[in-house]
Design a protein around this motif. Sequence first.
Motif, PDB file in Angstrom:
ATOM      1  N   SER A   1      -1.087   3.333  -2.618  1.00 14.72           N
ATOM      2  CA  SER A   1      -1.940   4.450  -1.862  1.00 14.72           C
ATOM      3  C   SER A   1      -1.762   5.739  -2.784  1.00 14.72           C
ATOM      4  O   SER A   1      -1.187   5.611  -4.051  1.00 14.72           O
ATOM      5  N   ASN A   2      -2.863   6.550  -2.477  1.00 13.18           N
ATOM      6  CA  ASN A   2      -2.923   7.884  -3.179  1.00 13.18           C
ATOM      7  C   ASN A   2      -3.262   7.778  -4.514  1.00 13.18           C
ATOM      8  O   ASN A   2      -2.813   8.472  -5.499  1.00 13.18           O
ATOM      9  N   ARG A   3      -4.134   6.891  -4.784  1.00 18.62           N
ATOM     10  CA  ARG A   3      -4.431   6.831  -6.071  1.00 18.62           C
ATOM     11  C   ARG A   3      -6.351   6.551  -6.307  1.00 18.62           C
ATOM     12  O   ARG A   3      -6.646   6.604  -5.364  1.00 18.62           O
ATOM     13  N   VAL A   4      -6.537   7.081  -7.457  1.00 17.72           N
ATOM     14  CA  VAL A   4      -7.961   6.756  -7.835  1.00 17.72           C
ATOM     15  C   VAL A   4      -8.133   5.742  -8.750  1.00 17.72           C
ATOM     16  O   VAL A   4      -7.650   5.679  -9.799  1.00 17.72           O
TER      17      VAL A   4
ATOM     18  N   ARG B   1       0.888  -1.230  -0.021  1.00 18.85           N
ATOM     19  CA  ARG B   1       0.056   0.172   0.130  1.00 18.85           C
ATOM     20  C   ARG B   1       1.005   1.251   0.016  1.00 18.85           C
ATOM     21  O   ARG B   1       0.699   2.228  -0.719  1.00 18.85           O
ATOM     22  N   ASP B   2       1.979   1.127   0.750  1.00 15.29           N
ATOM     23  CA  ASP B   2       2.790   2.453   0.866  1.00 15.29           C
ATOM     24  C   ASP B   2       3.390   2.729  -0.404  1.00 15.29           C
ATOM     25  O   ASP B   2       3.602   4.013  -0.840  1.00 15.29           O
ATOM     26  N   ASN B   3       4.025   1.836  -1.004  1.00 12.52           N
ATOM     27  CA  ASN B   3       4.798   1.963  -2.220  1.00 12.52           C
ATOM     28  C   ASN B   3       4.097   1.764  -3.516  1.00 12.52           C
ATOM     29  O   ASN B   3       4.443   2.589  -4.383  1.00 12.52           O
TER      30      ASN B   3
END
Length: 91
Positions: free
Chosen positions: A51-54, A46-48
């Motif tokens: 995450s931060n995606r739509v 998740r961190d790499n």
Amino acid sequence: MPSCSWNQAGWHKAKDLQIPANISLLPLPPRSPELNPVENVWQYMRDNWLSNRVFTSYTNILDHCADAWKRLANQPWTIMSIGLRDWVYRS
């Protein structure tokens, strides 16, 4: 004798599970993901990569997860370092 841990989730309690005589199961305490190394593997992914995606669709989520898993699978030393627990080893 090797040991294996599980997190006591409902789906991990199969009544017909055949456990080999040379394996000991060690139940983890409830609500303790830090004791289950695979939780750290998912957090790393998740961190790499996740995450931060739509995500545009369910298929898009699956594609991204598959890509993240393949990337991690190509980094066996990373997997080992994420999952390593000093307290697991007995002297």
